[in-house]
Design an enzyme around this catalytic site. Structure first.
Site, PDB file in Angstrom:
ATOM      1  N   ASP A 145       0.840  -1.199   0.000  1.00 52.04           N
ATOM      2  CA  ASP A 145       0.000   0.000   0.000  1.00 52.04           C
ATOM      3  C   ASP A 145       0.876   1.251   0.000  1.00 52.04           C
ATOM      4  O   ASP A 145       1.571   1.539   0.983  1.00 52.04           O
ATOM      5  CB  ASP A 145      -0.887  -0.027   1.249  1.00 52.04           C
ATOM      6  N   ASP A 146       0.879   1.972  -1.110  1.00 49.27           N
ATOM      7  CA  ASP A 146       1.637   3.226  -1.261  1.00 49.27           C
ATOM      8  C   ASP A 146       3.145   3.007  -1.364  1.00 49.27           C
ATOM      9  O   ASP A 146       3.922   3.945  -1.107  1.00 49.27           O
ATOM     10  CB  ASP A 146       1.358   4.195  -0.100  1.00 49.27           C
TER      11      ASP A 146
ATOM     12  N   CYS B  60      -5.810   4.291  -4.034  1.00 44.61           N
ATOM     13  CA  CYS B  60      -6.044   2.938  -3.517  1.00 44.61           C
ATOM     14  C   CYS B  60      -7.307   2.270  -4.048  1.00 44.61           C
ATOM     15  O   CYS B  60      -7.259   1.192  -4.626  1.00 44.61           O
ATOM     16  CB  CYS B  60      -6.127   2.963  -1.992  1.00 44.61           C
TER      17      CYS B  60
ATOM     18  N   ARG C   2      -7.833  -1.017  -6.590  1.00 43.58           N
ATOM     19  CA  ARG C   2      -8.338  -2.314  -6.130  1.00 43.58           C
ATOM     20  C   ARG C   2      -9.546  -2.757  -6.940  1.00 43.58           C
ATOM     21  O   ARG C   2      -9.733  -3.947  -7.216  1.00 43.58           O
ATOM     22  CB  ARG C   2      -8.649  -2.225  -4.632  1.00 43.58           C
TER      23      ARG C   2
ATOM     24  N   LYS D 225       1.513   9.767  -5.935  1.00 45.23           N
ATOM     25  CA  LYS D 225       0.141   9.279  -5.730  1.00 45.23           C
ATOM     26  C   LYS D 225      -0.893  10.399  -5.827  1.00 45.23           C
ATOM     27  O   LYS D 225      -0.676  11.514  -5.377  1.00 45.23           O
ATOM     28  CB  LYS D 225       0.050   8.623  -4.342  1.00 45.23           C
TER      29      LYS D 225
ATOM     30  N   LYS E 157      -6.598  -4.946   3.565  1.00 43.26           N
ATOM     31  CA  LYS E 157      -7.398  -3.750   3.264  1.00 43.26           C
ATOM     32  C   LYS E 157      -8.398  -4.024   2.142  1.00 43.26           C
ATOM     33  O   LYS E 157      -8.026  -4.547   1.095  1.00 43.26           O
ATOM     34  CB  LYS E 157      -6.442  -2.622   2.874  1.00 43.26           C
TER      35      LYS E 157
ATOM     36  N   HIS F 265     -11.639  -1.533   1.214  1.00 47.17           N
ATOM     37  CA  HIS F 265     -11.808  -0.190   0.647  1.00 47.17           C
ATOM     38  C   HIS F 265     -12.671  -0.176  -0.613  1.00 47.17           C
ATOM     39  O   HIS F 265     -12.526   0.688  -1.478  1.00 47.17           O
ATOM     40  CB  HIS F 265     -10.432   0.429   0.353  1.00 47.17           C
TER      41      HIS F 265
ATOM     42  N   HIS G 128       1.670   2.301   4.100  1.00 44.28           N
ATOM     43  CA  HIS G 128       0.720   3.424   4.148  1.00 44.28           C
ATOM     44  C   HIS G 128       0.802   4.129   5.506  1.00 44.28           C
ATOM     45  O   HIS G 128       1.026   3.500   6.529  1.00 44.28           O
ATOM     46  CB  HIS G 128      -0.696   2.861   3.930  1.00 44.28           C
TER      47      HIS G 128
ATOM     48  N   ASP H 287       0.030  -0.555  -5.107  1.00 47.54           N
ATOM     49  CA  ASP H 287      -1.272  -0.137  -5.644  1.00 47.54           C
ATOM     50  C   ASP H 287      -1.259   1.217  -6.337  1.00 47.54           C
ATOM     51  O   ASP H 287      -2.212   1.559  -7.040  1.00 47.54           O
ATOM     52  CB  ASP H 287      -2.332  -0.148  -4.539  1.00 47.54           C
ATOM     53  N   ASN H 288      -0.215   2.009  -6.152  1.00 45.86           N
ATOM     54  CA  ASN H 288      -0.112   3.307  -6.831  1.00 45.86           C
ATOM     55  C   ASN H 288       1.272   3.872  -6.567  1.00 45.86           C
ATOM     56  O   ASN H 288       2.129   3.196  -5.967  1.00 45.86           O
ATOM     57  CB  ASN H 288      -1.194   4.291  -6.357  1.00 45.86           C
TER      58      ASN H 288
END
Length: 562
Positions: A59-60, A97, A101, A405, A154, A156, A245, A351-352
């Site tokens: 994540d991130d 995010c 996803r 991001k 996660k 989301h 994250h 994810d990004n």
């Protein structure tokens, strides 16, 4: 009673022995024939063993933050996966995010999947704020094809009873329904969600205070994998980690090894990353850095106390990545221990782009965060500390791409991805060709021998927008997409269109079509040179592609006045 002579008795005995020997041979032949027949039938009925699928999502995590991509952060377990397979240097995600996803699990555009914006908006087609019945999720389809489906981490992608993982194909799941949370307890990060909502198998679940997120999600996934390991059915396991994250929190043993390493600042790290990426073969030797985003304060303009605090941010971030790698090593070792490693296709990705946002002093989110957390130097990294990566380090993490991001520049949507395992004949390879996260679902379906349906549970589905990577991974082809392949992306009125080497990007607000800039990203990774005036026909062509794309996915642009 007639007594036979000794000679005749011997002759009869020999005949009996011969008959017995004949019978034994005959029975043996019958048995062998039956065995061969059974083996042939079994072989005819036996299906090829389908691989397990393990999807690991950070994540991130920034593009330049893995050892095998050129980072100084220690990631030996991820690096070992890269050595067994392929590193992708131009893997494209969405800029945030939730849309990522949605696209990842659907193989489709984020609007088609229902996540045109990050939050739960419920504003019509494409903006439902949850996964829609216009798509089929990877776990839902694989479950109908004999796969166990597990998830930890996660979500989301919607929080109502029809939108949670249990209703979207996951047989077992333990998830944070929201987009972020404290890594050590259930303290919420935002006023509207003061307690982080956790669910296990569709029911509210408690978080044991003191458990660390990345460790706990790894434990859960291993637990789920072990539940059915004896039934010989393949599994799809999704580790949706919340690391690295914000808030940056991790045990000291992971970050203390990086103390002092970043004391010369984020601008120097950005320069070092450019060179280390080149040395790792991830970017061309002539690549250059883009200018920093205007939010980045020059390192020399910071006070000594500010520099000290900024350096600790990067140390904490490196420690979180270090811990993430440790836990990926745990999963890999467990697969080896149960004899499933060689039969598991493993995908690792972020994810990004690297995250620049810092909500501690945010006008809207800040008051609640400051009431429950602190950002004191002495407690940085601990459970009640709220620290973010920030724009300076994010610029270094996104090198050599522009920004980070949230934006549709390359720095916001290019992330690391690695694939290794069955069907991957290319070893320790680097692929520079264009691909997106919408290519992952078709890849999984091919290895699972699952056909994507035109209808699912009575609902018409949109066709997949990506291509399977298997022909490339197996060595049958050298490209994933044809030069004319179109990739469109819009999120929160930030947009881009990519076709071949050309890209138009719009990151201005309010959204105006004339604010699109044109780049040749094969020659200009850093998106420094707007070519719309020198290439008017190309610019016109891509603007027309934008109009068609935005009409297809029903992009909503607020009308003026803004």
């Amino acid at each position: 009673m007639k007594i036979l002579s000794k000679r005749k008795r011997k002759k009869i005995r020999i005949n009996y022995q011969g008959l017995a020997l004949f019978n034994c041979k005959f029975i043996l032949l019958l048995l062998m024939g039956s065995l061969i027949s059974c083996l042939e039938i079994k072989e005819k009925n036996k299906e090829p063993q389908r691989p397990n699928i393990l999807l690991l999502v950070a994540d991130d995590l920034g593009y330049a933050d893995l050892g095998c991509y050129g980072s100084d952060i220690q990631t030996p377990n991820i690096d070992n996966l890269a050595a067994r397979g392929v590193r992708f240097s131009r893997f494209h995600t969405s800029p945030l995010c939730a849309p990522t996803r949605a696209m990842l699990l659907s193989g489709n555009d984020n609007h088609i999947a229902g996540m045109g914006i990050q939050s739960n908006q419920n504003a019509g087609f494409g903006y439902e704020g949850k996964l829609t019945d216009r798509i089929v999720t990877i776990p839902a389809l694989l479950q109908t094809h004999g796969y166990h489906t597990y998830m930890a981490g996660k979500w989301h992608l919607g929080g109502d009873s029809l939108s949670i993982p249990f209703s979207k194909g996951f047989e077992r799941s333990f998830v944070n329904i929201r987009g972020a949370g404290n890594h050590y307890d259930d303290q919420g990060l935002f006023e509207e969600v003061p307690i982080t909502p956790y669910f296990e198998d569709g029911k509210p679940a408690a978080w044991t205070k003191g458990d660390y997120s990345t460790d706990f999600y790894t434990d859960k996934l291993i637990e789920y994998i072990d539940l059915n390991k004896k039934d010989k059915k393949p599994f799809f396991a999704f580790a949706a980690y919340t690391s690295p994250h914000w808030p940056l929190q991790v045990d000291e043993k992971y970050w203390e090894k990086y103390v002092g390493r970043y004391d010369d600042g984020y601008e120097k790290l950005k320069e070092r990353r450019l060179e280390s990426l080149k040395n790792a073969g991830m970017i061309p030797k002539d690549a250059v850095l883009p200018p920093n985003h205007e939010k980045v304060i020059p390192w020399d303009a910071l006070s000594l106390e500010e520099k000290k605090k900024e350096s600790r941010k990067m140390e904490l971030y490196a420690g979180m990545v270090d811990n993430l790698d440790y836990n990926i090593g745990r999963i890999v070792q467990h697969l080896k221990d149960i004899g499933q490693f060689e039969n598991t296709l493993i995908v690792f990705m972020s994810d990004n782009g690297a995250a620049a946002e810092d909500f501690y002093y945010h006008e809207y989110y800040g008051p609640f965060i400051r009431a429950h957390f602190n950002d004191d130097y002495e407690t940085m990294g601990q459970p009640h500390s709220f620290i973010s990566y920030g724009p300076g380090w994010a610029e270094a993490g996104s090198a050599p791409f522009r920004h980070y991001k949230g934006l549709t520049t390359e720095g916001g949507i290019i992330a690391p991805m690695i694939i290794a395992g069955p069907n991957v004949e290319r070893k320790n390879d680097i692929h520079e060709g264009f691909l997106t996260l919408m290519d992952i679902a078709p890849t999984f379906y091919e290895v699972a021998q699952a056909r994507y349906p035109e209808k699912f549970e009575g609902n018409k589905t949109y066709p997949l927008k990506g291509n399977s990577l298997i022909p490339f991974l197996s060595g049958e082809t050298n490209e994933i997409h044809a030069p004319e392949y179109l990739f469109g992306l819009e999120h929160n009125n930030l947009a881009m269109i990519r076709k071949g080497d050309w890209k138009i990007t719009n990151i201005n607000k309010p959204f105006l079509e004339e604010n699109f800039k044109l780049y040749n990203v094969s020659q200009d990774l850093a998106e420094r040179h707007d070519l719309q005036e020198s290439e008017p026909e190309k610019y016109k062509d891509l603007l027309e592609e934008w109009r068609e794309f935005s009409n297809e996915v029903k992009v909503q642009i607020p009308p003026p006045p803004w």
